[in-house]
Motif scaffolding. Sequence first.
Motif, mmCIF file in Angstrom:
data_model
loop_
_atom_site.group_PDB
_atom_site.id
_atom_site.type_symbol
_atom_site.label_atom_id
_atom_site.label_comp_id
_atom_site.label_asym_id
_atom_site.label_seq_id
_atom_site.Cartn_x
_atom_site.Cartn_y
_atom_site.Cartn_z
ATOM 1 N N ALA A 95 16.348 19.176 -27.510
ATOM 2 C CA ALA A 95 17.148 19.741 -26.429
ATOM 3 C C ALA A 95 16.728 19.183 -25.080
ATOM 4 N N ASN A 96 15.932 18.110 -25.070
ATOM 5 C CA ASN A 96 15.509 17.450 -23.835
ATOM 6 C C ASN A 96 14.720 18.365 -22.914
ATOM 7 N N ALA A 108 13.324 20.387 -12.552
ATOM 8 C CA ALA A 108 14.774 20.208 -12.418
ATOM 9 C C ALA A 108 15.361 19.417 -13.580
ATOM 10 N N ALA A 109 14.550 18.626 -14.212
ATOM 11 C CA ALA A 109 15.046 17.731 -15.268
ATOM 12 C C ALA A 109 15.601 18.495 -16.459
ATOM 13 N N TRP B 128 21.867 14.348 -33.717
ATOM 14 C CA TRP B 128 20.542 13.744 -33.728
ATOM 15 C C TRP B 128 19.723 14.258 -34.905
ATOM 16 N N VAL B 129 19.166 13.357 -35.683
ATOM 17 C CA VAL B 129 18.392 13.747 -36.854
ATOM 18 C C VAL B 129 16.980 13.210 -36.720
ATOM 19 N N PRO B 130 15.982 14.073 -36.610
ATOM 20 C CA PRO B 130 14.612 13.583 -36.497
ATOM 21 C C PRO B 130 14.054 13.183 -37.867
ATOM 22 N N HIS B 131 12.984 12.438 -37.827
ATOM 23 C CA HIS B 131 12.248 12.188 -39.075
ATOM 24 C C HIS B 131 11.444 13.435 -39.372
ATOM 25 N N ASP B 132 11.846 14.202 -40.365
ATOM 26 C CA ASP B 132 11.160 15.469 -40.583
ATOM 27 C C ASP B 132 10.400 15.460 -41.898
#
Lengths: 109, 275
Positions: A95-96, A108-109, B128-132
């Motif tokens: 989710a950044n 703020a990012a 988005w798919v992480p390496h899990d």
Amino acid sequence: MDLLVTFFLVCGLVIFTGGAVGILRFPDFYSRLHPAGKLDTMGLFMSMIAAALFTFKAFSLDAVLTGLKILLILVFVFITSPTATHAIVDAGVRANLMPWTKTEKRDAA
Amino acid sequence: MKTAGVIIVFLFGGLLVYGTLDFPDWGDPDAPASRHVSPRYIEKSLEETSVPNMVTAVLADFRGFDTLFETVVIFSAGLSCFFLLRTKRKAPEARFYRHLPTGIVLRIEKGGRLPEGSVEFERIDSIWVPHDLIIRATCRLLIPFIQLFALYVIAHGHHSPGGGFQGGVIFGAAFILYAVTHDLRDGLHRLGEKITIVLCSLGVFIYAGVGALCLFLESNFLDYAALAPVLGVDPVTARSHGILFVEIGVGIAVMAVMFAIYTNLSSVGKQDEGL
């Protein structure tokens, strides 16, 4: 034996309390996960050991089986809790969400 | 308008609270609900059905009709989820493939796909798919235990809290966990859509079939004591076994419906990719 049970139980409760305070007080998502992960492992470890010792006190086959089942809870929580924390951190990265820094420039990012 | 709404809510809430004043006290032994059948269940359930867990005996034997139609409700919930959500699978606009040795993701436009049997590429979801690796490994470790526990809960419902509904939910959760940690296509590979639909009707069929079997053996519908000659045990034990058969049916139905609802909801009915 009772003394030992009480000791472990009190230790577990202290860790649980500390963890709960940590979840409320830490500044951001990632650092809050740190006490949340600690709670499940160490706090549960202490209180489950206490429960297992308490059942072992009446030494019979039933009591030993119950104690072993309680220890089995520990095994599963030790496997799953860190994995859950890992998955939640992954979701945060996805989710950044930036980690908190003292300069507060990156909020703020 | 808003104040009118608030007044109506408080008026009817007050009426409901006023209505509860006429209820018997909590745990009152003279309450109408606990005067007629409850004492009989409490006194006779063990000797009539040889099931120590009174709740299971009431649920699956004395009130078998109720539970049968509860199972039908769950079955129709799964079915309506299927009919409301399931759409025809269109070819997606683009497929995403990950090259496993390097981690590069390729986007292949409409129509294109990899040759069959290519092992170096893995199809991934468009989100988005992480390496899990960690999560997958943990779940591979846990899922057998979860399924074993589910079977235990179903089979041990006679003696401890549990039974078909709870065990079925746990079993379905194991499949959902697999589909979450891997991806929906892997989950559907394990328990396909057709199989889930067959299984959820099979569960209801087992329940109703046990009831109908009692009918054919010249007794009432769902009167498991009639199964005694078939099973070769006395009528009391036959009732206990009948409860077990019924619980198995409920477990199968609940498990399949859980997974069917999950797959339809998470993929918006396309059963293609999702969570």
